[in-house]
Design a protein around this motif. Structure first.
Motif, PDB file in Angstrom:
ATOM      1  N   LYS A 101      12.951  23.976  37.809  1.00 45.68           N
ATOM      2  CA  LYS A 101      13.938  23.637  38.837  1.00 45.68           C
ATOM      3  C   LYS A 101      14.919  22.574  38.347  1.00 45.68           C
ATOM      4  O   LYS A 101      16.085  22.563  38.753  1.00 45.68           O
ATOM      5  N   MET A 102      14.460  21.665  37.449  1.00 41.90           N
ATOM      6  CA  MET A 102      15.370  20.690  36.870  1.00 41.90           C
ATOM      7  C   MET A 102      16.483  21.408  36.113  1.00 41.90           C
ATOM      8  O   MET A 102      17.667  21.086  36.277  1.00 41.90           O
ATOM      9  N   THR A 103      16.098  22.375  35.295  1.00 42.48           N
ATOM     10  CA  THR A 103      17.093  23.131  34.529  1.00 42.48           C
ATOM     11  C   THR A 103      18.058  23.849  35.455  1.00 42.48           C
ATOM     12  O   THR A 103      19.285  23.795  35.261  1.00 42.48           O
ATOM     13  N   LEU A 104      17.532  24.513  36.470  1.00 39.20           N
ATOM     14  CA  LEU A 104      18.381  25.260  37.401  1.00 39.20           C
ATOM     15  C   LEU A 104      19.283  24.317  38.202  1.00 39.20           C
ATOM     16  O   LEU A 104      20.443  24.651  38.478  1.00 39.20           O
ATOM     17  N   SER A 105      18.765  23.145  38.567  1.00 40.30           N
ATOM     18  CA  SER A 105      19.586  22.174  39.305  1.00 40.30           C
ATOM     19  C   SER A 105      20.754  21.674  38.459  1.00 40.30           C
ATOM     20  O   SER A 105      21.866  21.483  38.964  1.00 40.30           O
ATOM     21  N   LEU A 106      20.509  21.470  37.171  1.00 40.29           N
ATOM     22  CA  LEU A 106      21.597  21.054  36.278  1.00 40.29           C
ATOM     23  C   LEU A 106      22.640  22.165  36.164  1.00 40.29           C
ATOM     24  O   LEU A 106      23.849  21.893  36.165  1.00 40.29           O
TER      25      LEU A 106
END
Length: 409
Positions: free
Chosen positions: A178-183
């Motif tokens: 989710k961190m990657t997708l949020s970025l």
């Protein structure tokens, strides 16, 4: 460099510490910045891993050596796979050459990538001949290291049709995905995560923008441990953090309530304060979403005479060292009664902490930093202490600022 940490004379701490940007966020953004030059980055991590990443992305050499940097190895594998007409041999330290990469390589090969092994099948070094990847669907097990999945997500928007990833089976380390997708969302790259499918849509360019990296929550864990072991009323202010964090390790704020550590969120910082601890005698915590803080929690429990059962730790066996075995061996030397399996750790309540024990760090930065807070209880020796630079360049300076006496041995 081997060091001796001596017990704090004044256990009541009042300090303010500034921590470098998150290694996890920084390394993702460095890949994205290379794909989208419109991005500017502030508060970039000063860790060895991020330094290796920056060098790898700036060099034109065929041989790229990333040392111990696991995130760099995983993320660069996908990055170099889409660099058309470029041939790269990606390698690392001896330990890195024994950390598996096959799951990611197979997923990239399914997309059409040209990757071969230079030595042992399934492990670095790998030879990558960059090319245009036409296919837009990949499958990967959901319970593998999230870095494999994030590696694919980081290049996905630059594929002609974008990318749909099917995660097979149980999904772990969801916060890092989710961190990657949020970025990606922050940069204006459309994506969705529904059930076991992740879709990233193609994007040729983005608006010019500056991204400020939040400080590293994994690095904050050592200060949570220090406050847990300090006197009531002790405080440490850490910058720069935010309440709505992308980092899975931000669960520290909730977990360390059990140790009497109160977290207050300020404008761009957090304040950790020691309050009276509850009568907690045993903790049962599933860390599948935050395995990097397992070492810190285990050491804190040992020092505070709390038994614990930590689960969801299967990815720790393929880190810089087998962290579960390393924890078992070093805590046992200190007097702990501990058992580990392939994915869990069980610690019994200990009545004594052996002093002046030499802690081996196994080329693992987190081993050195997780054991350092024990200096609030007994003198302790840390071997190969410079290993901390992998993620936290000024760690020992900050320990000295807190009042811990540090001597070379």
């Amino acid at each position: 460099m081997d060091i001796l940490l001596n017990v704090l004379e004044d256990k009541k701490i009042h300090q303010e510490i500034t921590i470098s940007g998150s290694k996890s966020e920084s390394n993702r953004l460095l890949i994205l910045q290379k794909l989208f030059p419109e991005i500017s980055i502030e508060n970039l991590s000063d860790s060895d891993d991020s330094v290796h990443m920056q060098h790898a992305l700036s060099t034109q050499d065929e041989l790229v050596d990333i040392g111990h940097a696991g995130t760099a190895m995983r993320f660069l594998t996908s990055y170099f796979a889409v660099q058309e007409n470029r041939e790269t041999v990606l390698t690392g330290s001896e330990r890195m050459q024994n950390r598996p990469i096959e799951i990611l390589v197979n997923a990239l090969k399914d997309l059409g990538a040209n990757i071969t092994y230079e030595a042992k099948e399934g492990y670095p070094p790998i030879r990558i001949i960059g090319k245009k990847l036409i296919k837009d669907k990949a499958q990967i097990n959901g319970n593998v290291s999230s870095q494999y999945i994030s590696s694919l997500l980081l290049i996905a928007s630059k594929l002609e049709k974008g990318l749909e990833i099917e995660l097979i089976g149980k999904i772990t380390s969801v916060p890092y995905i989710k961190m990657t997708l949020s970025l990606l969302t922050q940069l204006g790259i459309d994506n969705k995560f529904e059930g076991n499918f992740i879709t990233v849509y193609p994007k040729k360019s983005i608006h010019k923008q500056t991204v400020v990296v939040e400080s590293d929550w994994s690095s904050a864990s050592y200060f949570y441990s220090i406050i847990a072991l300090s006197e009531i009323g002790s405080e440490i202010q850490l910058t720069a953090y935010k309440k709505e964090s992308l980092q899975g390790d931000s669960c520290l704020a909730e977990i360390y309530n059990h140790f009497g550590v109160e977290t207050t969120f300020n404008q761009n910082s957090i304040t950790l304060k020691k309050i009276k601890r509850s009568n907690t005698s045993s903790l049962d915590i599933d860390l599948k979403n935050a395995p990097d803080i397992a070492q810190t929690i285990a050491v804190t429990c040992f020092a505070e005479r709390i038994s614990c059962n930590l689960t969801g730790l299967h990815t720790l066996k393929i880190k810089e060292t087998d962290r579960l075995v390393a924890l078992h061996d070093e805590l046992t030397k200190l007097g702990a009664s501990i058992k580990v399996s392939d994915e869990s750790l069980h610690l019994e309540v200990s009545t004594k902490i052996n002093a002046n024990v030499s802690i081996k760090t196994y080329n693992d930065h987190r081993m050195a930093m997780a054991f350092a807070p024990l200096a609030l209880r007994v003198p302790i020796q840390i071997l190969d202490a410079e290993v901390v630079t992998k993620s936290y360049q000024k760690f020992w300076d900050d320990m000295h600022q807190l009042g811990i006496k540090i001597d070379n041995i």
